[in-house]
Design a protein around this motif. Structure first.
Motif, short mmCIF file in Angstrom:
data_model
loop_
_atom_site.label_atom_id
_atom_site.label_comp_id
_atom_site.label_asym_id
_atom_site.label_seq_id
_atom_site.Cartn_x
_atom_site.Cartn_y
_atom_site.Cartn_z
N GLY A 160 96.16 -4.76 16.48
CA GLY A 160 97.35 -3.98 16.02
C GLY A 160 97.22 -2.32 15.97
N ASP A 161 98.44 -1.77 15.96
CA ASP A 161 98.31 -0.37 15.48
C ASP A 161 97.52 0.33 16.68
N LEU A 162 98.14 0.33 17.92
CA LEU A 162 97.50 1.01 18.99
C LEU A 162 97.75 2.45 18.95
N HIS A 163 98.91 2.96 18.24
CA HIS A 163 99.41 4.02 18.06
C HIS A 163 99.33 5.14 19.51
N PHE A 164 99.54 4.70 20.56
CA PHE A 164 99.57 5.40 21.65
C PHE A 164 100.52 6.53 21.65
N SER A 165 100.39 7.69 22.33
CA SER A 165 101.30 8.83 21.98
C SER A 165 101.40 9.49 23.43
N THR A 166 101.54 9.10 24.65
CA THR A 166 101.34 9.65 25.91
C THR A 166 102.16 10.82 25.91
N GLU A 167 103.58 10.54 26.06
CA GLU A 167 104.61 11.64 26.11
C GLU A 167 104.69 12.69 25.16
N ASN A 168 104.26 12.26 23.88
CA ASN A 168 104.38 13.08 22.85
C ASN A 168 103.27 12.99 21.85
N PRO A 169 102.03 13.36 22.46
CA PRO A 169 100.94 13.28 21.60
C PRO A 169 100.75 13.64 20.29
N MET B 147 95.81 11.04 15.51
CA MET B 147 95.49 10.36 14.47
C MET B 147 94.58 10.52 13.57
N ASN B 148 93.70 11.52 14.03
CA ASN B 148 92.58 11.86 13.20
C ASN B 148 92.81 12.36 11.75
N ILE B 149 94.22 12.51 11.48
CA ILE B 149 94.47 12.68 9.94
C ILE B 149 94.07 11.58 9.16
N PHE B 150 94.00 10.26 9.67
CA PHE B 150 93.40 9.18 8.95
C PHE B 150 91.83 9.19 9.01
N GLY B 151 91.23 10.02 9.56
CA GLY B 151 89.72 10.04 9.69
C GLY B 151 89.19 10.60 10.97
N ASP B 152 88.05 10.93 10.84
CA ASP B 152 87.45 11.16 12.28
C ASP B 152 87.28 10.01 13.10
N ASN B 153 87.11 8.78 12.54
CA ASN B 153 87.08 7.70 13.54
C ASN B 153 88.20 7.52 14.39
N ASN C 19 89.55 10.11 19.72
CA ASN C 19 89.78 9.29 21.08
C ASN C 19 89.83 7.94 20.93
N HIS C 20 90.72 7.51 19.88
CA HIS C 20 90.74 6.05 19.68
C HIS C 20 91.58 5.17 20.82
N GLU C 21 92.11 5.91 21.53
CA GLU C 21 92.83 5.18 22.62
C GLU C 21 91.92 4.84 23.79
N GLU C 22 91.02 5.69 24.07
CA GLU C 22 90.02 5.41 25.02
C GLU C 22 89.00 4.27 24.49
N LYS C 23 88.77 4.27 23.44
CA LYS C 23 88.18 3.21 22.45
C LYS C 23 88.57 1.83 22.70
N ILE C 24 89.88 1.97 22.45
CA ILE C 24 90.49 0.59 22.48
C ILE C 24 90.51 0.04 24.07
N ASP D 205 91.92 0.27 13.69
CA ASP D 205 90.76 0.88 12.77
C ASP D 205 89.94 0.09 11.87
N TYR D 206 90.70 -1.06 11.24
CA TYR D 206 89.65 -2.02 10.63
C TYR D 206 88.72 -2.76 11.65
N LEU D 207 89.18 -2.83 12.79
CA LEU D 207 88.40 -3.51 13.73
C LEU D 207 87.58 -2.48 14.52
N ASP D 208 87.47 -1.42 14.19
CA ASP D 208 86.56 -0.14 14.90
C ASP D 208 87.13 -0.02 16.38
N PHE D 209 88.40 -0.42 16.29
CA PHE D 209 89.16 -0.05 17.87
C PHE D 209 88.65 -1.12 18.63
#
Length: 232
Positions: free
Chosen positions: A7-16, A19-25, A28-33, A221-225
């Motif tokens: 859940g919670d992919l939070h992709f934002s291609t058109e309007n970046p 998401m690191n306001i929630f933590g440094d983890n 690059n979360h999109e690339e990790k997923i 983020d619970y699943l470490d992406f």
């Protein structure tokens, strides 16, 4: 053939929207997923996408994010999250993706082997911190929509049920809710949800077996992406 969830992919291609306001983890979360998805999911597999897929405000903006998911291996089954503002009309979403790889649940269900995948967005559950009359209206409406989805599967003869929602099935005290009552009423096997971010929130999510039902938290983020395998 395997069933995965995230859940919670939070992709934002058109309007970046970082998401690191929630933590440094979240860097690059999109690339990790995407990397993990390609590593573990095959073309014959199915992935449950548990809401908050895109930050886009309309369907045309969301298409860039949805196209990224479409290009990944496997069949996808989506439910709506609280930030999926682009999902205003199921008919328009279905018109954009007229194929078996992109499926969107709204009052109905989809099948995976002997299982029926049912779902709805869900909502906050009654609690002592933040819950008003408007929340109660939405809560009752989401319970009704979820039951419609489950009943559609049951009426079609399905006995093995999996329920997916964006919101958790309980409040932060893990108390019984109309959602958990519904799952027990229909003998749902597994419940998979997202929405929760950060360690303190993770602790507020119902996990493991309760009253014969397995509850799985699958926010990215619970699943470490990484995607979680639900069934073989």
């Amino acid at each position: 053939m395997s069933l995965y969830a995230i859940g919670d992919l939070h992709f934002s291609t058109e309007n970046p929207k970082p998401m690191n306001i929630f933590g440094d983890n979240w860097d690059n979360h999109e690339e990790k997923i995407i990397t993990n998805w390609r590593e573990v999911v095959g073309d014959e597999d199915t992935v449950l996408v548990l809401g908050d897929t895109s930050w886009a405000m309309n369907l045309q903006e969301a298409k860039a994010d949805l196209d990224i998911v479409k290009a990944l291996p496997g069949k996808k089954i989506f439910i709506k999250g609280n930030h999926d503002y682009w999902w205003a009309s199921l008919s328009k979403v279905n018109a954009m993706y007229q194929d078996d790889d992109m499926n969107f649940i709204q009052n109905g269900y989809f099948t995976y082997g002997d299982y029926a995948i049912c779902g709805s967005r869900g909502w906050l559950c009654p609690n002592e911190v933040k819950f008003d009359e408007n929340d109660m209206k939405i809560y009752k409406r989401e319970v009704m929509r979820l039951e419609m989805s489950i009943q559609a599967a049951v009426n079609a003869g399905h006995q093995n049920l999996i329920a997916i929602t964006h919101y958790p099935p309980t409040n932060d005290e893990l108390e019984e809710s109309e959602f958990t009552k519904l799952y027990e009423k229909y003998g749902v096997k597994k419940v998979i949800y997202g929405h929760l971010h950060g360690k303190e929130s993770f602790d507020m999510g119902l996990k493991g077996i309760r009253n014969g039902i397995e509850y799985i938290l699958a926010s990215s983020d619970y699943l470490d992406f990484k995607l979680v395998k639900v069934l073989d």
